[in-house]
Design a protein around this motif. Structure first.
Motif, mmCIF file in Angstrom:
data_model
loop_
_atom_site.group_PDB
_atom_site.id
_atom_site.type_symbol
_atom_site.label_atom_id
_atom_site.label_comp_id
_atom_site.label_asym_id
_atom_site.label_seq_id
_atom_site.Cartn_x
_atom_site.Cartn_y
_atom_site.Cartn_z
ATOM 1 N N GLY A 16 0.800 -1.223 0.000
ATOM 2 C CA GLY A 16 0.000 0.000 0.000
ATOM 3 C C GLY A 16 0.829 1.267 0.000
ATOM 4 N N GLY A 17 2.131 1.120 0.152
ATOM 5 C CA GLY A 17 3.013 2.282 0.199
ATOM 6 C C GLY A 17 3.439 2.755 -1.175
ATOM 7 N N MET A 18 4.252 3.811 -1.158
ATOM 8 C CA MET A 18 4.752 4.405 -2.396
ATOM 9 C C MET A 18 6.210 4.007 -2.591
ATOM 10 N N ALA A 19 6.545 3.516 -3.774
ATOM 11 C CA ALA A 19 7.929 3.196 -4.118
ATOM 12 C C ALA A 19 8.420 4.204 -5.141
ATOM 13 N N SER A 20 9.622 4.733 -4.910
ATOM 14 C CA SER A 20 10.198 5.717 -5.819
ATOM 15 C C SER A 20 11.558 5.237 -6.294
ATOM 16 N N LEU A 21 11.701 5.129 -7.599
ATOM 17 C CA LEU A 21 12.922 4.632 -8.200
ATOM 18 C C LEU A 21 13.513 5.738 -9.075
ATOM 19 N N ASN A 22 14.851 5.789 -9.103
ATOM 20 C CA ASN A 22 15.507 6.855 -9.832
ATOM 21 C C ASN A 22 16.481 6.321 -10.869
ATOM 22 N N CYS A 23 16.665 7.120 -11.907
ATOM 23 C CA CYS A 23 17.548 6.741 -13.003
ATOM 24 C C CYS A 23 18.195 8.008 -13.552
ATOM 25 N N THR A 24 19.501 7.960 -13.724
ATOM 26 C CA THR A 24 20.223 9.105 -14.277
ATOM 27 C C THR A 24 21.124 8.620 -15.398
ATOM 28 N N SER A 25 21.089 9.306 -16.515
ATOM 29 C CA SER A 25 21.954 8.914 -17.623
ATOM 30 C C SER A 25 23.086 9.913 -17.785
ATOM 31 N N SER A 26 24.180 9.439 -18.368
ATOM 32 C CA SER A 26 25.351 10.304 -18.562
ATOM 33 C C SER A 26 25.519 10.681 -20.028
ATOM 34 N N ASP A 27 24.568 10.252 -20.857
ATOM 35 C CA ASP A 27 24.664 10.510 -22.295
ATOM 36 C C ASP A 27 23.505 11.415 -22.710
ATOM 37 N N ARG A 28 23.841 12.639 -23.128
ATOM 38 C CA ARG A 28 22.789 13.585 -23.509
ATOM 39 C C ARG A 28 22.116 13.224 -24.825
ATOM 40 N N ASN A 29 22.624 12.232 -25.513
ATOM 41 C CA ASN A 29 21.996 11.792 -26.755
ATOM 42 C C ASN A 29 20.771 10.911 -26.503
ATOM 43 N N GLY A 97 16.590 3.885 -31.959
ATOM 44 C CA GLY A 97 15.631 3.653 -30.896
ATOM 45 C C GLY A 97 15.545 2.226 -30.427
ATOM 46 N N TYR A 98 16.025 1.316 -31.269
ATOM 47 C CA TYR A 98 15.950 -0.095 -30.925
ATOM 48 C C TYR A 98 17.024 -0.516 -29.928
ATOM 49 N N LYS A 99 18.130 0.226 -29.875
ATOM 50 C CA LYS A 99 19.267 -0.214 -29.072
ATOM 51 C C LYS A 99 19.133 0.326 -27.643
ATOM 52 N N LEU A 100 18.616 -0.526 -26.786
ATOM 53 C CA LEU A 100 18.373 -0.113 -25.408
ATOM 54 C C LEU A 100 19.635 -0.273 -24.560
ATOM 55 N N THR A 101 19.947 0.765 -23.803
ATOM 56 C CA THR A 101 21.009 0.694 -22.803
ATOM 57 C C THR A 101 20.330 0.619 -21.451
ATOM 58 N N PHE A 102 20.544 -0.479 -20.766
ATOM 59 C CA PHE A 102 19.865 -0.713 -19.502
ATOM 60 C C PHE A 102 20.703 -0.240 -18.327
ATOM 61 N N GLY A 103 19.989 0.161 -17.272
ATOM 62 C CA GLY A 103 20.644 0.483 -16.010
ATOM 63 C C GLY A 103 20.893 -0.786 -15.212
ATOM 64 N N THR A 104 21.477 -0.608 -14.048
ATOM 65 C CA THR A 104 21.869 -1.740 -13.215
ATOM 66 C C THR A 104 20.710 -2.321 -12.430
ATOM 67 N N GLY A 105 19.607 -1.627 -12.387
ATOM 68 C CA GLY A 105 18.407 -2.177 -11.769
ATOM 69 C C GLY A 105 18.210 -1.807 -10.311
ATOM 70 N N THR A 106 16.954 -1.808 -9.910
ATOM 71 C CA THR A 106 16.556 -1.621 -8.510
ATOM 72 C C THR A 106 15.704 -2.811 -8.123
ATOM 73 N N SER A 107 16.083 -3.469 -7.039
ATOM 74 C CA SER A 107 15.312 -4.599 -6.556
ATOM 75 C C SER A 107 14.270 -4.092 -5.564
ATOM 76 N N LEU A 108 13.017 -4.250 -5.910
ATOM 77 C CA LEU A 108 11.921 -3.782 -5.058
ATOM 78 C C LEU A 108 11.273 -4.949 -4.336
ATOM 79 N N LEU A 109 11.122 -4.789 -3.024
ATOM 80 C CA LEU A 109 10.414 -5.777 -2.221
ATOM 81 C C LEU A 109 9.245 -5.077 -1.543
ATOM 82 N N VAL A 110 8.048 -5.592 -1.787
ATOM 83 C CA VAL A 110 6.859 -5.046 -1.151
ATOM 84 C C VAL A 110 6.432 -6.021 -0.066
ATOM 85 N N ASP A 111 6.505 -5.547 1.183
ATOM 86 C CA ASP A 111 6.174 -6.404 2.323
ATOM 87 C C ASP A 111 4.672 -6.446 2.558
ATOM 88 N N PRO A 112 4.088 -7.664 2.545
ATOM 89 C CA PRO A 112 2.635 -7.752 2.776
ATOM 90 C C PRO A 112 2.277 -7.442 4.227
#
Lengths: 112, 113
Positions: A16-29, A97-112
């Protein structure tokens, strides 16, 4: 240096809580941004895309893009246990647009 | 029914051997891709194909060769396998090669001993 950085590395929120995830890129393209979710043992699945500055809302998920600061965020309201997963930010340049560069990921755990 | 099929789900190989990872998509998409996900590393783009033609190759090694026998197939042949090749390999597809959503398969987990 990783072109797409995500934070936090892991996150735990109550159901029921709010999860906030962030992403920052270093390539202005980078022009196209995506949020993907990956449950254990499965392939990533797109949650939503955001290509313009501002907010984009889809159900419980809201993405925010600020191209000037190269920052993308994802907010999940009313988090559910089924939202527990790895979340990836992905970016691409406009003419590839097809070539996706992925971030390292955020592991989210929602506690019941 | 699964829209993107990858076979096998798990694969164990010995160093120096050769393996082929299979991918078939039934979404009617024109573009297909391969990505690799190694432990502690983000998903890494490897190849893109559009209408069965190679568009982009981001792998440094020629040991990785995609093969497209049909429009909806994109297999990945890996030769002279090394332990560092151990990873989960994902096939993906999209309607086009612009900013279209990419749909990922369930992956093939390769372990090289």
């Amino acid at each position: 240096q990783q072109k797409v950085q995500q934070s936090p590395e892991s996150l735990s929120v109550p159901e029921g809580g709010m999860a906030s995830l962030n992403c920052t890129s270093s390539d202005r393209n980078f022009q196209y941004f995506w949020w993907y979710r990956q449950h254990s043992g499965e392939g990533p699945k797109a949650l939503m895309s955001i290509f313009s500055d501002g907010d984009k809302k889809e159900g419980r998920f809201t993405a925010h893009l600020n191209k000037a600061s190269l920052h993308v965020s994802l907010h999940i309201r009313d988090s559910q246990p089924s939202d527990s997963a790895l979340y990836f930010c992905a970016a691409s340049v406009s003419n590839m647009g097809y070539k996706l560069t992925f971030g390292t990921g955020t592991s989210l755990l929602v506690d019941p | 029914d699964p829209k993107i099929i990858q076979k096998p789900k798990y694969l164990v190989a010995v160093t120096g051997s050769e393996k082929i990872l299979i991918c078939e998509q039934y979404l009617g998409h024109n573009a297909m891709y391969w990505y690799r996900q190694s432990a502690k590393k983000p998903l890494e783009f490897m190849f893109s194909y559009s209408y069965q033609k190679l568009m982009d190759n981001q792998t440094a090694s020629s040991r990785f060769q995609p093969q497209s026998s049909k429009k909806n197939h994109l297999d990945l042949q890996i030769t002279a396998l090394k332990p560092d090749d151990s990873a989960t390999y994902f096939c993906a597809s999209s309607q086009g090669t612009g900013g279209y959503e990419q749909y990922f398969g369930p992956g093939t987990r390769l372990t090289v001993l």
